[in-house]
Design an enzyme around this catalytic site. Structure first.
Site, mmCIF file in Angstrom:
data_model
loop_
_atom_site.group_PDB
_atom_site.id
_atom_site.type_symbol
_atom_site.label_atom_id
_atom_site.label_comp_id
_atom_site.label_asym_id
_atom_site.label_seq_id
_atom_site.Cartn_x
_atom_site.Cartn_y
_atom_site.Cartn_z
ATOM 1 N N VAL A 11 35.950 37.369 54.375
ATOM 2 C CA VAL A 11 35.050 38.522 54.503
ATOM 3 C C VAL A 11 34.233 38.433 55.791
ATOM 4 O O VAL A 11 34.198 39.376 56.587
ATOM 5 C CB VAL A 11 34.131 38.628 53.255
ATOM 6 C CG1 VAL A 11 33.028 39.658 53.470
ATOM 7 C CG2 VAL A 11 34.952 38.983 52.027
ATOM 8 N N LYS A 204 29.499 46.374 42.865
ATOM 9 C CA LYS A 204 30.612 45.493 43.241
ATOM 10 C C LYS A 204 31.313 44.904 42.007
ATOM 11 O O LYS A 204 32.535 45.015 41.867
ATOM 12 C CB LYS A 204 30.075 44.374 44.143
ATOM 13 C CG LYS A 204 31.066 43.291 44.451
ATOM 14 C CD LYS A 204 32.189 43.770 45.353
ATOM 15 C CE LYS A 204 33.268 42.725 45.424
ATOM 16 N NZ LYS A 204 34.201 42.914 46.497
ATOM 17 N N LYS A 251 50.337 49.492 38.959
ATOM 18 C CA LYS A 251 51.631 48.810 39.042
ATOM 19 C C LYS A 251 51.641 47.676 38.032
ATOM 20 O O LYS A 251 50.867 46.713 38.149
ATOM 21 C CB LYS A 251 51.859 48.250 40.448
ATOM 22 C CG LYS A 251 52.201 49.312 41.458
ATOM 23 C CD LYS A 251 52.862 48.685 42.693
ATOM 24 C CE LYS A 251 53.010 49.702 43.800
ATOM 25 N NZ LYS A 251 51.985 49.577 44.834
ATOM 26 N N GLY A 257 45.730 38.371 40.121
ATOM 27 C CA GLY A 257 45.234 37.046 40.494
ATOM 28 C C GLY A 257 44.371 37.170 41.738
ATOM 29 O O GLY A 257 43.829 38.233 42.018
ATOM 30 N N CYS A 260 39.337 37.028 43.840
ATOM 31 C CA CYS A 260 38.272 37.964 43.443
ATOM 32 C C CYS A 260 38.329 38.391 41.981
ATOM 33 O O CYS A 260 37.382 38.127 41.223
ATOM 34 C CB CYS A 260 38.310 39.196 44.332
ATOM 35 S SG CYS A 260 38.128 38.755 46.058
ATOM 36 N N ARG A 327 45.100 31.231 46.254
ATOM 37 C CA ARG A 327 44.062 30.948 45.261
ATOM 38 C C ARG A 327 44.273 31.822 44.019
ATOM 39 O O ARG A 327 44.485 33.017 44.129
ATOM 40 C CB ARG A 327 42.672 31.215 45.848
ATOM 41 C CG ARG A 327 42.269 30.169 46.888
ATOM 42 C CD ARG A 327 40.940 30.516 47.507
ATOM 43 N NE ARG A 327 41.026 31.711 48.356
ATOM 44 C CZ ARG A 327 39.970 32.313 48.896
ATOM 45 N NH1 ARG A 327 38.764 31.856 48.670
ATOM 46 N NH2 ARG A 327 40.129 33.374 49.664
HETATM 47 C C1 UGA Z 1 40.076 43.022 45.398
HETATM 48 C C2 UGA Z 1 39.606 44.480 45.441
HETATM 49 O O1 UGA Z 1 40.728 45.360 45.422
HETATM 50 C C3 UGA Z 1 38.771 44.739 46.693
HETATM 51 O O2 UGA Z 1 38.267 46.068 46.680
HETATM 52 C C4 UGA Z 1 37.612 43.743 46.731
HETATM 53 O O3 UGA Z 1 36.815 43.908 47.897
HETATM 54 C C5 UGA Z 1 38.169 42.327 46.699
HETATM 55 O O4 UGA Z 1 38.956 42.148 45.486
HETATM 56 C C6 UGA Z 1 36.999 41.367 46.719
HETATM 57 O O5 UGA Z 1 36.208 41.358 45.766
HETATM 58 O O6 UGA Z 1 36.786 40.689 47.733
HETATM 59 P P1 UGA Z 1 42.029 41.624 46.589
HETATM 60 O O7 UGA Z 1 41.697 40.574 45.575
HETATM 61 O O8 UGA Z 1 42.105 41.248 48.020
HETATM 62 O O9 UGA Z 1 40.941 42.824 46.503
HETATM 63 O O10 UGA Z 1 43.440 42.245 46.211
HETATM 64 P P2 UGA Z 1 43.968 43.499 45.358
HETATM 65 O O11 UGA Z 1 44.811 44.337 46.234
HETATM 66 O O12 UGA Z 1 42.889 44.169 44.622
HETATM 67 O O13 UGA Z 1 44.942 42.758 44.292
HETATM 68 C C7 UGA Z 1 44.411 41.916 43.270
HETATM 69 C C8 UGA Z 1 45.526 41.489 42.322
HETATM 70 O O14 UGA Z 1 45.971 42.575 41.521
HETATM 71 C C9 UGA Z 1 46.768 40.941 43.013
HETATM 72 O O15 UGA Z 1 47.239 39.821 42.301
HETATM 73 C C10 UGA Z 1 47.757 42.093 42.927
HETATM 74 O O16 UGA Z 1 49.089 41.656 42.957
HETATM 75 C C11 UGA Z 1 47.387 42.680 41.570
HETATM 76 N N1 UGA Z 1 47.738 44.102 41.400
HETATM 77 C C12 UGA Z 1 47.182 45.051 42.187
HETATM 78 C C13 UGA Z 1 48.637 44.481 40.385
HETATM 79 O O17 UGA Z 1 49.163 43.629 39.635
HETATM 80 N N2 UGA Z 1 48.914 45.811 40.211
HETATM 81 C C14 UGA Z 1 48.363 46.773 40.987
HETATM 82 O O18 UGA Z 1 48.660 47.969 40.762
HETATM 83 C C15 UGA Z 1 47.477 46.381 42.003
#
Ligand code: UGA
Length: 429
Positions: A11, A204, A251, A257, A260, A327
């Site tokens: 970040v 948040k 999805k 995972g 966050c 992670r």
């Molecule tokens: C998440 C949030 O989306 C951000 O808005 C936030 O700022 C961030 O956490 C944080 O708190 O710093 P991030 O963890 O980088 O972002 O990734 P995401 O794209 O949200 O994916 C999180 C998990 O959900 C991944 O394992 C992804 O594969 C999974 N996922 C995502 C699904 O299984 N299905 C989906 O439709 C979307």
């Protein structure tokens, strides 16, 4: 605007580079001297698309600087962002020691008015505590304001998210601080929402938990689809066309995972409990997520029967695509189970193998995605990298002992895979 950012992780560093790029004068601070040295030499410690170029460009332009000294940052900047880690503790609560220490360090060197902005994800009421701490250790009795400005960037698309945010949330009551924060964000042309400190902090945790809930909802639906002979991707499409629901984060897969969602959902459950509310809905969101991984493993065991001595080709190790972050990666969890049960894991990830090796050295790391299929009893897709869709699945098949694919991300076209002669197992389809 002169800005300092304490903490040069995902970040802090990405925010610093973007602030510098839109014209602010930025100092990124970190107490890890090797990190600062490598940043000064133009090397980025993380993989984030476009970040290296952005850092190098702005270092060259002279608007992005690095230092280990909080004193230098506080002296030279009007706005000080805190972007240090808030890792989870055993009981799900948040380790606040880094934030507390930084608050004391800022207080010790505070000589003129400064806006202290918390960007790290923190429990509600942290801003009040940061304020009290700075006030207590503020030896020069200087004026300051504390602001909450949560970050919503996603790893893998962080630069886009930072430069084009859906909204900027500023939690503050001081008009002076609000005016300065509006100037910081003026070049972004994004909607700015001004709230009180506590509401900003809650936004948040509430947002991340809601997104996790959305994924758990579709994952729960995937089980119903399997039982009913329906297709979860079609159900998600049909739901997502309703603009009140929206198509994003629907999805189905092996569960969420990363650094966050797991930490933030656990923290929000704990925070709610401390505030007197038993957030049962979120507990279920978390339970559905851990069950989702177990259900996927059960499908693998159902087909392979015994995992011992089986050769499993694992595609993906990162917690999601376009990152090297492993992670709390469900892909890594699957690898751990396979290894524990005596399977041979041969894996490939376009970016995360370096980091994965540090944690799981007993995986056999392949030099290409195609190589994971070599003599494999099955291939498991665990991360949604686009390049796995376009693999030469005909060649993959010719290398495998038995052509079985467990597609934990529904990346591939089931019909096409079956036509090619694969035994294909997806999620909810
Ligand atoms: C998440 C949030 O989306 C951000 O808005 C936030 O700022 C961030 O956490 C944080 O708190 O710093 P991030 O963890 O980088 O972002 O990734 P995401 O794209 O949200 O994916 C999180 C998990 O959900 C991944 O394992 C992804 O594969 C999974 N996922 C995502 C699904 O299984 N299905 C989906 O439709 C979307």
């Amino acid at each position: 605007m002169k800005i300092s950012i304490i903490g040069s992780g995902y970040v802090g560093l990405t925010t610093g580079a973007c602030f510098a790029d839109i014209g602010h004068e930025v100092i990124c601070i970190d107490n890890d001297s090797s990190k600062i040295k490598s940043l000064l030499a133009g090397n980025i410690p993380i993989y984030e698309p476009g970040l290296e170029e952005l850092v190098q460009k702005n270092v060259k332009k002279g608007t992005l600087h690095f230092t280990e000294s909080i004193e230098e940052g506080v002296e030279k900047s009007l706005v000080i962002f805190i972007a240090v880690p808030t890792p989870p503790l055993e009981d799900g609560s948040v380790d606040m020691t880094y934030i507390e220490k930084v608050a004391r360090q800022i207080a010790a060197v505070l000589k003129d008015y400064r806006v202290i902005v918390d960007k790290s994800t923190v429990p509600v009421k942290t801003g009040e505590k940061v304020y009290q701490t700075i006030k207590r250790y503020n030896s020069h009795n200087s004026e300051f304001d504390v602001v909450s400005n949560p970050e919503f960037l996603r790893e893998g698309v962080a630069i886009h998210d930072l430069l084009h945010p859906d909204r900027v949330v500023i939690g503050a009551t001081s008009e002076r601080a609000i005016k300065i924060m509006k100037e910081v964000y003026a070049p972004f042309k994004a909607p700015i929402l001004i709230t009180d400190l506590n509401s900003a902090e809650l936004i948040k945790h509430a947002s991340n938990s809601f997104l996790a809930l959305k994924i758990s909802y579709i994952n729960a639906l995937s089980r119903i689809c399997e039982a009913a002979g329906a297709n979860v991707q079609m159900v998600a499409e049909g739901m997502g066309l309703d603009h009140r629901i929206g198509k994003h984060f629907l999805k189905a897969g092996i569960g969420w995972g990363g650094s966050c969602f797991p930490k933030d959902v656990a923290a929000f459950i704990k925070i709610s409990q401390e505030l007197g509310y038993d957030f049962k809905l979120l507990k279920e969101v978390s339970q559905i997520n851990s069950d989702q991984k177990e259900i996927f493993l059960r499908k693998i065991r159902d087909v392979l029967w015994v995992l011992k001595d089986k050769r499993i080709g694992l595609l993906g190790l990162a917690f999601k695509n376009n990152t090297d972050d492993v992670r709390s990666s469900v892909a890594m969890d699957l690898a751990r189970v396979f290894l524990k049960e005596g399977a041979i894991v041969q894996a490939f990830d376009p970016k995360a193998m370096g980091k994965a090796k540090e944690v799981l050295p007993s995986i056999h790391y392949c030099s290409s995605a195609l190589d994971v299929a070599e003599e494999a009893d099955c291939v498991v897709i665990a991360t949604e990298w686009e390049e796995f869709i376009n693999l030469d699945w005909k060649s993959m098949k010719s290398k495998m002992i038995s052509p079985i694919v467990f597609d934990g991300r529904n990346l591939l076209d089931k019909k096409r895979m079956i036509e090619m002669g694969y035994h294909y197992v997806g999620v909810g389809n």
